[in-house]
Structure formats: C-alpha cells, structure tokens
Design an enzyme around this catalytic site. Structure first.
Site, short mmCIF file in Angstrom:
data_model
loop_
_atom_site.label_atom_id
_atom_site.label_comp_id
_atom_site.label_asym_id
_atom_site.label_seq_id
_atom_site.Cartn_x
_atom_site.Cartn_y
_atom_site.Cartn_z
N LEU A 62 24.28 -56.66 34.54
CA LEU A 62 24.99 -55.55 35.19
C LEU A 62 24.82 -54.24 34.45
O LEU A 62 24.93 -53.16 35.04
CB LEU A 62 26.49 -55.89 35.26
CG LEU A 62 26.85 -57.15 36.08
CD1 LEU A 62 28.36 -57.38 36.02
CD2 LEU A 62 26.40 -56.99 37.52
N GLY A 63 24.56 -54.30 33.16
CA GLY A 63 24.40 -53.06 32.40
C GLY A 63 24.42 -53.32 30.92
O GLY A 63 24.56 -54.46 30.48
N GLY A 65 25.41 -51.25 26.91
CA GLY A 65 26.00 -50.14 26.18
C GLY A 65 25.73 -50.29 24.71
O GLY A 65 24.95 -51.14 24.28
N MET A 67 27.63 -51.45 22.51
CA MET A 67 28.15 -52.68 21.93
C MET A 67 27.35 -53.91 22.34
O MET A 67 27.30 -54.88 21.60
CB MET A 67 29.61 -52.88 22.36
CG MET A 67 30.55 -51.75 21.96
SD MET A 67 30.58 -51.49 20.19
CE MET A 67 31.18 -53.07 19.64
N VAL A 70 26.20 -56.59 29.53
CA VAL A 70 27.15 -57.24 30.42
C VAL A 70 26.38 -57.91 31.55
O VAL A 70 25.49 -57.30 32.16
CB VAL A 70 28.16 -56.24 31.00
CG1 VAL A 70 29.15 -56.95 31.91
CG2 VAL A 70 28.92 -55.52 29.88
N LYS A 85 30.30 -60.47 28.52
CA LYS A 85 29.81 -59.45 27.61
C LYS A 85 29.25 -60.12 26.37
O LYS A 85 29.94 -60.91 25.71
CB LYS A 85 30.91 -58.47 27.22
CG LYS A 85 30.41 -57.30 26.39
CD LYS A 85 31.33 -56.09 26.50
CE LYS A 85 30.65 -54.87 25.90
NZ LYS A 85 31.42 -53.63 26.16
N ASP A 178 38.86 -47.46 21.79
CA ASP A 178 37.78 -46.71 22.45
C ASP A 178 38.15 -46.45 23.91
O ASP A 178 37.36 -46.67 24.82
CB ASP A 178 36.46 -47.48 22.36
CG ASP A 178 35.26 -46.62 22.77
OD1 ASP A 178 35.35 -45.38 22.64
OD2 ASP A 178 34.25 -47.18 23.24
#
Length: 976
Positions: A62-63, A65, A67, A70, A85, A178
């Site tokens: 899905l994507g 980042g 960290m 996902v 994640k 965050d």
C-alpha cells in the site's frame, strides 16, 4: 525469506542480479522486482509463492515511509483483511528497542477506542518488527483537508474526534510522538482513527536536534527524519521540548495536534520556518490567527493554548482540549440578523438584523453551551496567562477585575436567556416573534463579548487598563427584554443574498467595535475605513447608517471633528429614512455633543439634542443613551457659559443613577468627575475637589489603586486644588498622576504628557518658570509623538509655553509658539471657533507687549466678533475679549476708544447670575481708567476706580499695590 521456495528460484535469482537488485532480506518489494525482471527476460510469469509474515498473507503493497512499508494482508484464521506494517531493520538496532516497540504495540492491542485504529497483533519476522492492524478504507487528513479552505466546523469536528483518540491512548500510558495529518484516517464509514502510536520511538532513543539537522532547508521540516544520530519524527509538528531535548509526553502530542489543527483550519502551519534552527526560534514567538479569519475566536483560543511553548501552559490533558473543542462546537451556528437591535453603551452601538424563519433546533437547550463556548475556564486561563506575561506589573490585578466583570456579564446573559426561553413557550404569533428577537439580541450580545475578549487576549499595554471599561461598555443583556424596542426595528432586506452580505459586514463591524471598546481607536478607524469600502456595494440603507455612525464615532475619537460632523449627520438622515431609530438617536446624541459642545454652536447643538430625545422616547431606547444625552447637554451648556443649567442636567442624571437598582462604580465615578468640572466652571473649587475625591473612591474600587483612570481623576483633583489656590498640593497630585501613568504605560504615553502639561502650568504659577518650560517641552514631545502635529492637545501645550516664554521676556519665541497654535486650531476647528478666538487674544497680548498696538487691537476685535458669532453676545468670553481690547487701547494711549469696549465688558459681567467680584473689579478699573484719562466723565471714572480698588482689596488680590500706585500717580484718593 518471506514466503517459501519456488521451482524457479534459480531463474528469480538470475533475473534479480541482471536487474541490479540484491536479495538482501528477500523482502516483498524485492520479490516484486524479481518477478517483473523475469517476465521481461523470459516472456512468461514465474510461479508465485504465497508471501507471509507470521500467519498473515501479504496481498499488495500500500505504501512506504521513513519507518517502513505497509501492506494489505489477509488473516486466514479470522478471514479478514488487515494492514500490516513492516519496519525497516535500521530503525531497530537493539533488542531493547525492539522489545519496547513490541510492548507499546501490545498495549495498543489492548486499547479499544472508536477513534484509534485497532491493533490486532505484533511480532518479529527475521529481525524486523511487524504490526498487524485494522485496514481502514478512506483518506488521511492531509488528503481530506489539503484541497483549499474548509468549513471550520467540519475541520474541528474531525480533529475533536482525533483528540479523543489521543486522549484514550494517553490514558493507557501511550504517547504518539509523531502526530500529523497523515497519521489520522477518516474511513468510508465516517469514523476518525488515529494511526501509528509510538512508532516514532522505534530507534534506540530520540536525539535532540543537532547542528547539522538545524541547517536543513526546504521541505525537510515536513518529512520524517531517518538518519542515525538525528531527531526522529516530523519536525514541523514537533513540540519545542521534543525538538531541543527529545522529551516527549502527552503535552508534546497536544502541541503536535494543535499544529495540525491550525493547518487544517487555515491551510498553513502556524510557524513559518525553513530549517530546524528557524523553527526553534519561531516556537518562541506568539502565534496569531490570520487576519479576517472566519474561524470563531473560541476555537482560536483553544488552538493557541495548545501551541504554548511552555508545556505547563498547555491544557492539562488531551481530554481537557477535546472538551474545549466540544464547547466550541456546541455553540449554535450564528444566525444572520435582520432586525435592528442594540444600543449605545459607552459609545458603542450594537445594531443588526435577524433572519426570520431560520430554523434553530433548540436554542433554549443550547443557551448554556453557547455562552460557555465564549467564556470558559480554558479561555479565562489563557487570558490570565497573557496578562501575566505582558510585562505590566499591574496586569494580573487588572485581569482579576476584568474576569469578575465577565463573570457578572455571562451570569446576566444566562439569566436573560433562561427568561427568554420561558417566554418562548407562550402561545401566540407575536409572543413567538418577540422570543425569537430576544434570542437574536442575546446572540448579538454574546458576539460582542466574544470579539472584546479576543482583543483583550492580545494583552497589549494599551488594552490592559481599558479591559474593565471595555466589558462595562458591552450591550447589557437586560436590553434584550424590551419587547417594544425589539418590535420597533427595521424590516429585513428582501433578497436573502443581500441579507447574507449585510450579516458578514456586521460581523466585521463587531470586531471594529471591540477595538474601539478597548481604547484602540486609531486601529479601529483604519479597519472601519476598509470595511466601509468593502460595504459600498451592499445597498442596504440601515447598514450604511450603522457604518456611518461607527465611522463618525471613531472620527470623534481621533480628533477628526469636521469629518465626524459630516459623517454623523449623513448617518442620522439615512437612519431616519430607513426607520433605524436607535442609530438615528445615537448619532443625534453624538452630534449634540460635537456641534453644541466642541464646535460651540449652542442652538444647532440643542436642536440635535431635541431630536435625540424624541427618538429615545419613540423607540423606547436604553437608559444609557438617555444618560449620554444629559451629558451632551451639560457639555453644551458649559461651553455656552451656563454652568448652572449644566449642573441641573448632571444633577438629574445623578438622581436617575442613584435610583437604579445597582450603581456601577465606573458610571458613578464618571458622572462625579463631570459634576466636578461644572463646579470648577462655577468657581467652586473646593466643592469640585470634594466631588473628585468621591469619584476617586469609586474609581479605585472598580479599577484598583494604580489604574490610569485613577490617574486621570487625580489630574482633575489637581486642577481643583490649583483653582483653589492650593498650588503645592496640586503639584503633588499631578506628580502622582504622572507616576501612575508611567507605571501603567511607560514614560511616553499621552497620560504622562497630560500630567506633565499640568505640572508645567503649576510650576509656572509657583514662579518656577525654567522648570515649567522643561515640563512643557517633555509634554509637547510626548503629545506630538502620540497625537501628531495638528492635535488640540499639542496646541494646548504650545499655548502654555508661549505664556511662560512671555513671562521670561522671550517674546519672539512666545509669538512663534502662539502662531503655531493658531494654525493648528484653524485646521482642527475651522476659522471661527472660540478656541481660535482665545488664541487671537494671546497673540494680541504679545503684539501689545511689542508695542504693535494696531495689530493687537485688530486681533482683539476679531476675537470679540468670533465669540459673539459663535457663543452669543451675552457669553462671558465676549466680556474677556472686550476687556482685553480696552486694555490694549488704553496702553496705546487711546483712552476714548477704550470706553465703549470697557463699558460693554462691565455690563456683561455685572449682569451675570453670579458675578465674579474680581472680574467685575477688573472691568470697573478698565472703564474708570478710560473715562478718567479721556476726560470724558471724571466723576464717574473716579467712582469706578474707587469701587474697583475696594473689590481688589476685598479679595486680598496681589494687584492691589499696583492699583494704589496708579491712583496716587493720578492724585485720586482711594476712598470716597
């Protein structure tokens, strides 16, 4: 590896190498790369293995980042889709870090709250931490609110739900670390969910911002920082303590939340910066809402408190912040207004419209929440903090008095609202209409309070000491119970679009009135000028009248007297034509004071007063407006030289004030000061001092010992003592007034300039002329700096300086100062104002001293003509001018020409209701000298001279020795 081996594993490996992709960890992204390369080389798709992490089968990426990545995944045991994640290896470089993150994920899994994304499971896979959580179909807040301005209510509703999610996490010991728009999702079901708790702490520890990280530019602040040894997270949303020390807490989450909420409301973040260093500096500055924001002030108060640099100054918890947002949302949506309500209180008009027939779900049930949205503990605490941090020593004490007044006002509002709700239950069309109008009136009053508190929240030095008066000047809620006044209002515009435009203009006018109420008239004048330009296209006559009234009041405040007369008269006639009686009456009261008082045109001024009185009776307007009318009449009569009639007006106002159920200390102090001024006009200096002492007791009770209003009352007390001949006491009193002004506002404030002017005058009377000039020079510098070159107060100080310079024999300098005064007064008042005439007499005296007798006599005759034309032939100032003219002619050796002006002066002074014995003696002396020296009638002249001498002797006047010497020179016996 993720998943299991395949029959074509060797081909996969070769394809990956050909594509330059390593098999480091064989993560899902690399498997996708191998699959694509294999297909391009061999023209066929390889057999795919089921890729799994724990029991979860990965479906699609899905994507990604800073960290980790996902994936959408399937939980085969529970037959549901989840979001999984998978964190990067380099974010967990120790077993302790992995263990801490897992503990937090497990705590999240135990947390069940509708506004927090549900965590199902967590674990490790080949050294990498994964978290399986609820898969939300929807958009994050960056996407939801990133397309331009949004309705404030929708933004606050969404963020309020996010605040509840944060509060729930804080309750189980979790800190987000965050929070930002990307970490909040709104699902297709409309539910708001906060994501990614604790993930920003995935590294071994949070490092404070380093020198190298501070220098980054551009969009660095909006990105997560991932490099080893620098701060982790998204700096643009971090609290100051998180940036500088790495410290995180529920209150640092609160700060991040408010940065995001501010951005959602206004389309930009509150702190402008391009590097960490700039951001840290920006955190030290006060955040202000954008100009002309449509977001309610109550919402701003919540956001600005959450953005405080000091964590202890923020809300005690996210629960408290969410509760504050709840109260903002509970306030009923503001209704457009189509019926004229409102009235003058302390010079501020609240006038507007109510849209008939607009539905309100249950205004009675919402009443308590409505007023609580304007005045609540969080706002009170924020205002108290602003005052305490203003640097003004008296500010905390002043805030306590302001807060007490606001408490009283909101209690009165709530009581009036409850009473209006009871009335709403009465059947009948008119009763329902009155109840609706009462609700609208109360809504107007609530808005005026809201706007005024917003101005006070700035805690500027100029408003700290005007706050008590500003709250006192709000429209009283009790006015909303006057059904006759409510029903007498103007009709609404027929076009709903025009009505909406008018409502928007009136909303901005409320902001201008709040500035004026707080004493910021210059700033308010700038705003109303812009507002009038914007409103020019809205063709609603009552609205034009309201804006003319407000503009005229501000022109009066800023000494634009000619402009004010024009603007107020235009507003009066527009209001009369449109049936807006309250605006017309208020304008007429202002015109009575301006035309009859300041411009000294008594008959026209009395005409305006009669118009105001008729309108007040017809429209059943407020008692405050009636009291203002009496004061305007008294001002006119004082200028007209009729202090007894002025005293009668103020005595009547005092009787009405004392008959009221409660007497406000501020109102009492103001009326007593005006009575003291009339007592001075009547020559009753000791009585004036007593009245001012009583006024001071009221002012100190209302405002405190060191309030500027107390200083102003002390200046009037000093003038009373000065007039009573108690000059040393007057000097000490003026010095105390100056000290209060300096403590309150600093050494350059107009109050200090006023005190220095009076100190100079007193020093002059005490014969300390050089010290007097120094005091005048300081007063002049202060007044010029604050008021501009062409202000009447500047002219007043220059005039005083001229008199002292004349005493010192510096006639050239004195004449230059007086000519400058003449130029200022003609600019401010016009060519034939009494003040211009007074200055002409000063110039005439200087010309006489320099033996320019023809010039001096011409100036004195001009003054006689001006006084006669503006004040009437019987006014005492006409006698002053005639007496001065006679003296000039005597000094010029033209005693025969001096007879006529001297005789007229004596007749006027003798005919006064309460003749001043010294002034009568002076006129007897002038006429006696003219008759004796001209030889016209020495017998009458001798009798007048002896009468004059007796008058001076009875008053033990210092001029007596000089008169005796002149009589001896003329061989006239002092007695019969």
């Amino acid at each position: 590896m993720i998943g299991g081996e395949t029959e074509t594993g060797a081909d996969d490996t070769m394809a990956a190498r050909l594509a330059g992709v390593t098999q480091d960890g064989d993560d899902p992204a690399l498997s996708d790369a191998r699959h694509r390369v294999h297909a391009s080389l061999f023209g066929e798709a390889p057999a795919r293995a089921r890729r799994t992490i724990g029991r979860f089968v990965l479906l699609e990426r899905l994507g990604a980042g800073a960290m980790g990545e996902v994936f959408a995944a399937r939980d085969p045991e529970l037959a549901r889709r989840v979001a999984l994640k998978l964190l990067h290896r380099d974010r967990l470089d120790s077993e302790a870090a992995r263990a801490r993150l897992l503990r937090e994920a497990q705590a999240m899994a135990r947390l069940s709250h509708p506004n927090v994304v549900t965590v199902y499971e967590s674990g490790t896979h080949e050294g990498r931490v994964y978290i399986a959580m609820e898969l939300v179909a929807g958009v994050d807040l960056r996407a939801l609110f990133g397309g331009g301005p949004q309705p404030w209510r929708r933004v606050v509703e969404v963020y309020r739900d996010a605040a509840r999610g944060l509060a729930a996490a804080h309750a189980v010991g979790l800190v987000h670390r965050d929070f930002k728009p990307e970490n909040v999702m709104v699902g297709e079901d409309g539910r708001v969910r906060v994501l990614d708790f604790g993930v920003a702490r995935a590294g071994e520890g949070l490092a404070p911002a380093s020198e190298s990280s501070m220098s980054g530019r551009g969009d660095l602040l909006a990105r997560e920082l991932t490099h080893t040894g620098v701060l982790l997270g998204t700096p643009a949303y971090m609290a100051p303590e998180q940036l500088t020390t790495g410290e995180t807490s529920p209150r640092s989450d609160q700060f991040s939340f408010c940065v995001a909420l501010y951005e959602g409301l206004h389309g930009r973040r509150p702190f402008a910066a391009e590097s960490l260093r700039e951001l840290i500096e920006a955190h030290r500055t006060e955040v202000r809402p954008p100009a002309r924001s449509e977001v309610p002030r109550a919402v701003h108060a919540v956001v600005l408190r959450g953005l405080k640099a000091d964590p202890s100054a923020r809300f005690p918890s996210m629960d408290a912040l969410a509760g504050a947002l709840d109260r903002c949302l509970a306030a009923p949506r503001r209704r457009q207004r189509l019926l004229a309500l409102g009235g003058l209180t302390g010079g501020a008009l609240v006038a507007g419209y109510v849209v008939a027939g607009q539905a309100v779900t249950d205004p009675c049930a919402a009443g308590e929440a409505a007023i609580a949205a304007v005045w609540h503990p969080e706002r009170a605490a924020a205002l108290a903090e602003a005052f305490a941090g203003s640097g003004t020593p008296e500010a905390p004490q002043q805030w306590q008095k302001i807060a007490g007044r606001v408490d009283e006002y909101t209690r009165a509002w709530a009581e009036e609202h409850a009473d209006a709700c009871q009335a709403e239950k009465i059947s009948g069309e008119q009763a329902r209409r009155v109840a609706e109008l009462r609700m609208a009136c109360l809504s107007d009053a609530r808005r005026e309070l809201d706007e005024t508190l917003e101005v006070l929240a700035r805690a500027e030095p100029a408003v700290i000491f005007t706050g008590v008066q500003a709250i006192a000047d709000l429209p009283p809620p009790s006015r909303c119970a006057d059904s006759r006044a409510l029903l007498a209002g103007v009709q609404p515009p027929a076009d709903p679009a025009v009505a909406a435009q008018a409502a928007a203009i009136r909303g901005r006018a409320a902001e201008v009135r709040a500035l004026r109420r707080a004493g910021l008239s210059s700033r308010a004048y700038e705003e109303v000028t812009r507002l009038a330009a914007d409103a020019a296209a809205v063709d609603v006559a009552p609205l034009r009248a309201e804006l003319d009234l407000l503009t005229g009041q501000l022109e009066l405040d800023t000494a634009r007297y000619e402009a004010a007369a024009t603007t107020l008269e235009r507003g009066f006639w527009t209001a009369i034509d449109s049936g807006h009686d309250e605006v017309a009456a208020t304008a007429a009261v202002a015109l009575a004071g301006l035309v009859g008082g300041r411009q000294a045109a008594l008959e026209p001024g009395l005409g305006w007063a009669r118009s105001a009185e008729a309108l007040i009776r017809r429209a059943h307007l407020s008692g405050a407006l009636g009291a203002a009318l009496r004061r305007s009449r008294a001002q006119m009569l004082r200028v007209a030289g009729q202090p007894d009639r002025a005293r009668a007006e103020l005595d009547a106002a005092l009787v009405a004030q004392r008959a009221a159920p409660t007497v406000d200390d501020l109102d009492a102090a103001g009326l007593l000061r005006e009575l003291a001024g009339v007592a001075l006009d009547q020559g009753r200096a000791d009585e004036a001092a007593g009245l001012v002492e009583e006024a001071l007791r009221h002012a100190r009770a209302a405002l405190g010992e060191h309030h500027p209003e107390v200083g102003r009352a002390l200046r009037l007390l000093g003038t009373s003592l000065y007039s009573a001949g108690r000059r040393e006491e007057a000097l000490r009193t003026y010095e105390e007034a100056r000290r209060i002004g300096e403590l309150a506002h600093g050494p350059e404030h107009p109050d200090v300039g006023d005190a220095m002017n009076n100190i100079g005058a007193t020093l002059d009377e005490l014969g300390r002329d050089v010290e007097a000039l120094a005091a005048y020079e300081r007063a002049l510098a202060i007044r010029r700096r604050n008021l501009g070159e062409n202000h009447p107060s500047v002219a007043g100080t220059l005039d005083n300086m001229a008199l002292t310079l004349k005493k010192l024999g510096r006639l050239e300098e004195a004449e230059q100062a007086s000519r400058r005064v003449q130029a200022i007064l003609r600019v401010v008042h016009g060519e034939r104002h009494p003040e211009v005439a007074v200055n002409l007499l000063h110039l005439a005296e200087l010309a006489r001293e320099r033996e320019r007798f023809a010039e001096a006599a011409a100036q004195a005759r001009q003054a006689v003509d001006m006084f006669t034309a503006t004040l009437g032939p019987q006014h005492p100032d006409v006698a002053f001018a005639l007496s001065d003219l006679a003296f000039i002619l005597l000094d010029a050796g033209d005693a025969a020409a001096a007879i006529e002006p001297a005789r007229r002066a004596l007749e006027l002074r003798s005919a006064s209701e309460q003749p001043d014995p010294l002034l009568v003696a002076e006129s007897q002396l002038r006429l006696g000298q003219a008759l004796w020296l001209s030889g016209r009638d020495r017998a009458e002249g001798r009798a007048l001279l002896r009468a004059a001498r007796a008058g001076y002797a009875a008053q033990h006047n210092e001029r007596l020795p000089g008169i005796d010497a002149w009589l001896a020179e003329q061989r006239i016996e002092p007695g019969p």
